[in-house]
Enzyme design. Structure first.
Site, PDB file in Angstrom:
ATOM      1  N   GLU A 131      55.117  36.401  47.127  1.00  0.00           N
ATOM      2  CA  GLU A 131      54.323  35.185  46.990  1.00  0.00           C
ATOM      3  C   GLU A 131      54.834  33.922  46.169  1.00  0.00           C
ATOM      4  O   GLU A 131      55.537  34.436  45.294  1.00  0.00           O
ATOM      5  CB  GLU A 131      52.893  35.696  46.466  1.00  0.00           C
ATOM      6  CG  GLU A 131      51.688  34.498  46.389  1.00  0.00           C
ATOM      7  CD  GLU A 131      50.678  34.893  46.107  1.00  0.00           C
ATOM      8  OE1 GLU A 131      50.139  35.859  45.520  1.00  0.00           O
ATOM      9  OE2 GLU A 131      49.461  34.302  46.247  1.00  0.00           O
ATOM     10  N   HIS A 166      49.766  42.751  45.389  1.00  0.00           N
ATOM     11  CA  HIS A 166      48.623  42.128  45.890  1.00  0.00           C
ATOM     12  C   HIS A 166      48.799  41.836  47.265  1.00  0.00           C
ATOM     13  O   HIS A 166      47.662  41.364  48.099  1.00  0.00           O
ATOM     14  CB  HIS A 166      48.415  40.863  44.924  1.00  0.00           C
ATOM     15  CG  HIS A 166      47.777  39.575  45.385  1.00  0.00           C
ATOM     16  ND1 HIS A 166      48.342  38.468  45.403  1.00  0.00           N
ATOM     17  CD2 HIS A 166      46.654  39.136  46.118  1.00  0.00           C
ATOM     18  CE1 HIS A 166      47.565  37.486  45.845  1.00  0.00           C
ATOM     19  NE2 HIS A 166      46.410  37.843  46.140  1.00  0.00           N
ATOM     20  N   HIS A 184      52.563  38.359  35.407  1.00  0.00           N
ATOM     21  CA  HIS A 184      51.849  37.373  34.616  1.00  0.00           C
ATOM     22  C   HIS A 184      51.219  37.918  33.395  1.00  0.00           C
ATOM     23  O   HIS A 184      50.934  38.829  33.380  1.00  0.00           O
ATOM     24  CB  HIS A 184      50.567  37.051  35.619  1.00  0.00           C
ATOM     25  CG  HIS A 184      50.821  36.459  36.840  1.00  0.00           C
ATOM     26  ND1 HIS A 184      51.478  35.298  37.166  1.00  0.00           N
ATOM     27  CD2 HIS A 184      50.788  36.976  38.227  1.00  0.00           C
ATOM     28  CE1 HIS A 184      51.565  35.034  38.489  1.00  0.00           C
ATOM     29  NE2 HIS A 184      51.178  35.944  38.937  1.00  0.00           N
ATOM     30  N   HIS A 237      57.800  40.883  45.089  1.00  0.00           N
ATOM     31  CA  HIS A 237      56.593  40.215  45.647  1.00  0.00           C
ATOM     32  C   HIS A 237      56.925  38.940  46.035  1.00  0.00           C
ATOM     33  O   HIS A 237      57.655  38.120  45.308  1.00  0.00           O
ATOM     34  CB  HIS A 237      55.381  40.379  44.696  1.00  0.00           C
ATOM     35  CG  HIS A 237      54.189  39.641  44.909  1.00  0.00           C
ATOM     36  ND1 HIS A 237      54.025  39.745  46.614  1.00  0.00           N
ATOM     37  CD2 HIS A 237      53.035  39.175  44.540  1.00  0.00           C
ATOM     38  CE1 HIS A 237      52.635  39.137  46.678  1.00  0.00           C
ATOM     39  NE2 HIS A 237      52.318  38.917  45.392  1.00  0.00           N
ATOM     40  N   ASP A 284      52.264  42.082  40.154  1.00  0.00           N
ATOM     41  CA  ASP A 284      50.821  41.430  39.786  1.00  0.00           C
ATOM     42  C   ASP A 284      49.968  42.533  39.173  1.00  0.00           C
ATOM     43  O   ASP A 284      49.181  41.977  38.268  1.00  0.00           O
ATOM     44  CB  ASP A 284      50.027  40.991  41.141  1.00  0.00           C
ATOM     45  CG  ASP A 284      50.812  39.525  41.736  1.00  0.00           C
ATOM     46  OD1 ASP A 284      51.109  38.772  40.974  1.00  0.00           O
ATOM     47  OD2 ASP A 284      50.444  39.344  42.961  1.00  0.00           O
ATOM     48  N   TYR A 318      41.302  38.603  36.082  1.00  0.00           N
ATOM     49  CA  TYR A 318      42.421  38.961  37.181  1.00  0.00           C
ATOM     50  C   TYR A 318      42.084  40.010  38.302  1.00  0.00           C
ATOM     51  O   TYR A 318      42.169  39.814  39.203  1.00  0.00           O
ATOM     52  CB  TYR A 318      43.671  39.063  36.649  1.00  0.00           C
ATOM     53  CG  TYR A 318      45.064  38.851  37.233  1.00  0.00           C
ATOM     54  CD1 TYR A 318      45.608  37.739  37.428  1.00  0.00           C
ATOM     55  CD2 TYR A 318      45.380  40.150  37.960  1.00  0.00           C
ATOM     56  CE1 TYR A 318      46.670  37.692  38.327  1.00  0.00           C
ATOM     57  CE2 TYR A 318      46.497  40.178  39.025  1.00  0.00           C
ATOM     58  CZ  TYR A 318      47.037  38.845  39.240  1.00  0.00           C
ATOM     59  OH  TYR A 318      48.028  38.656  40.172  1.00  0.00           O
ATOM     60  N   HIS A 329      45.353  29.615  43.651  1.00  0.00           N
ATOM     61  CA  HIS A 329      44.478  29.611  44.930  1.00  0.00           C
ATOM     62  C   HIS A 329      42.916  29.647  45.244  1.00  0.00           C
ATOM     63  O   HIS A 329      42.523  30.680  45.531  1.00  0.00           O
ATOM     64  CB  HIS A 329      45.384  30.436  46.178  1.00  0.00           C
ATOM     65  CG  HIS A 329      45.523  31.794  45.903  1.00  0.00           C
ATOM     66  ND1 HIS A 329      44.563  32.674  45.267  1.00  0.00           N
ATOM     67  CD2 HIS A 329      46.866  32.711  45.863  1.00  0.00           C
ATOM     68  CE1 HIS A 329      45.144  34.062  45.294  1.00  0.00           C
ATOM     69  NE2 HIS A 329      46.185  34.133  45.404  1.00  0.00           N
ATOM     70  N   ASP A 362      54.199  32.093  43.657  1.00  0.00           N
ATOM     71  CA  ASP A 362      54.412  32.113  42.262  1.00  0.00           C
ATOM     72  C   ASP A 362      55.712  33.059  41.745  1.00  0.00           C
ATOM     73  O   ASP A 362      56.188  32.732  40.369  1.00  0.00           O
ATOM     74  CB  ASP A 362      53.277  32.302  41.567  1.00  0.00           C
ATOM     75  CG  ASP A 362      52.602  33.604  41.970  1.00  0.00           C
ATOM     76  OD1 ASP A 362      52.773  34.287  43.337  1.00  0.00           O
ATOM     77  OD2 ASP A 362      51.950  34.391  41.204  1.00  0.00           O
TER      78      ASP A 362
HETATM   79 FE1  FEO Z   1      50.471  37.736  44.242  1.00  0.00          FE
HETATM   80 FE2  FEO Z   1      51.343  36.582  41.362  1.00  0.00          FE
HETATM   81  O1  FEO Z   1      51.267  36.675  43.232  1.00  0.00           O
END
Ligand code: FEO
Length: 403
Positions: free
Chosen positions: A84, A148, A228, A82, A167, A195, A28, A86
């Protein structure tokens, strides 16, 4: 013969069942030159539990990794730390495939998942501090709003000392290795910082509070498992310390000069300003938007004390690359920066004033008069640029030393 997509044991009761996205180059708007990973985790407890899922195209790979340990249909609980995409992009398909007894998320996560997927089944909310009994193992939850997204939370597995941190403490880094102590520490620090700067910087004050809160809980931490990048099992104190430092955004003598140029004049100005900064005791870092991108700039200012921005005027406006980077940086809300605006122009010269307005809106303390020069700088003009650099360096020195 061993099947493809094996799960990897990461602690006594937990397997990594995520996916490596070697080719991701944009998250993004955040440039990810080293790809990423989407980590998901299988807890082999009496109540078999899956923590998070992966980005939609990697669903089958995740299910195959789970199947290398246990029939996915035997998963009892699914926890979404989370919402989101991903981490939840394949959630509806995974729920349909494995039919877990219960899906858990934070209270905000319940709303976020409903707004994303309009599911026809209940998601059970777990609150900050709540515990979940898996039979022989035990989880507890820590709400981490805005780290996040408003729904984000951590899940802690007490028996193995694993903090599933979503995250937080993550990085966009595709590697064959799954643990921090298998990877070059310089790459880890660079990508973790990148990050932090591009994803978490606006929430620095919350991170400071979260670090205090988690520290106060005295969890028996053995492993920090973000969604991640590599899992932290080596020097856990190091990443916690780095997060504390980054969140503080204490000014240093590093001065980031960001600029673009049409015919080289703004670049001449930037180089003379850098020279003045260096002569004044600051450490200039010169970044042309011909080679750096907005994510590089965000990363560079993470440990800087000054931000100087230069743009030519194009059709009465900022140069488009400068408008892009300033919009991005404004959203990241960096703190504790001094700054100045400069640029070359032909007739209107509006860009320099526009930069100054944006820097002021960003709460960057302007410490030198904006400098705009017509067409190509003369030697005298370059001396004015050099002087601007020295002025900023002197202000930076006063800020850092308090003298
Ligand atoms: Fe806020 Fe890895 O997504």
């Amino acid at each position: 013969m061993t099947a493809t997509f094996q799960a990897l044991p990461i602690s006594e009761h937990v397997y990594w069942v995520g996916a490596i996205d070697w080719n991701l180059r944009d998250f993004h708007g955040y440039a990810t030159p080293r790809g990423s990973t989407y980590n998901a985790f299988l807890i082999m407890a009496d109540r078999v539990t899956l923590i998070d899922t992966v980005k939609a195209p990697f669903k089958d790979e995740m299910l195959a990794r789970i199947a290398s340990v246990i029939d996915p249909a035997r998963i009892d609980y699914l926890i979404s730390n989370h919402a989101e995409m991903d981490h939840s992009g394949c959630l509806p398909d995974v729920i349909a495939a494995i039919k877990p007894d219960t899906v858990f998320a934070s209270p905000n996560g319940v709303t976020a998942l409903a707004n994303h997927f309009h599911l026809d089944r209940e998601i059970v909310a777990v609150k900050d501090g709540e515990a979940l009994d898996l039979g022989n193992l035990h989880l507890s939850f820590v709400e981490t709003r805005m780290l996040h997204w408003p729904d984000s939370m951590f899940t802690f597995l007490h028996e193995d000392g694993v903090l599933f941190s979503s995250d937080a403490f993550g990085m966009h880094l595709a590697t064959a290795e799954r643990f921090d102590d298998e990877i070059d520490p310089q790459i880890l620090e660079e990508e973790a910082g990148r990050y932090f700067a591009n994803i978490l910087l606006p929430y620095s004050a919350l991170i400071t509070k979260l670090l205090e809160k988690v520290g106060g809980m005295q969890l028996p931490l053995q492993l920090i498992a973000p969604d991640h990048g590599p899992l932290w099992r080596g020097d856990l104190a190091r990443i916690l310390r780095l997060y504390g430092e980054w969140a503080e955004q204490k000014p240093t003598k590093k001065a980031v000069i960001v600029y673009d140029t049409m015919w080289g004049s703004t670049e001449m100005m930037a180089r003379a300003i850098a020279d003045g900064l260096q002569a004044g005791g600051a450490t200039p870092r010169l970044l042309s938007l011909k080679s750096a991108n907005r994510s590089d700039i965000a990363h560079e200012i993470l440990d800087a004390g000054a931000l100087l921005v230069g743009s030519p005027t194009l059709n009465n406006n900022l140069f488009p690359t400068i408008a892009d980077v300033l919009t991005y940086l404004k959203g990241l809300r960096p703190r504790n920066l001094l700054g100045a605006a400069f640029g070359s122009f032909g007739w209107g010269g509006e860009a320099v004033g526009q930069i100054q307005e944006i820097l002021t809106a960003m709460k960057v303390e302007i410490v030198a008069e904006p400098l705009k020069l017509k067409y190509v700088p003369t030697p005298e003009d370059l001396t004015r640029c050099y002087d601007l650099g020295q002025t900023v360096a002197a202000a930076l020195y006063r800020t850092i030393t308090g003298l």
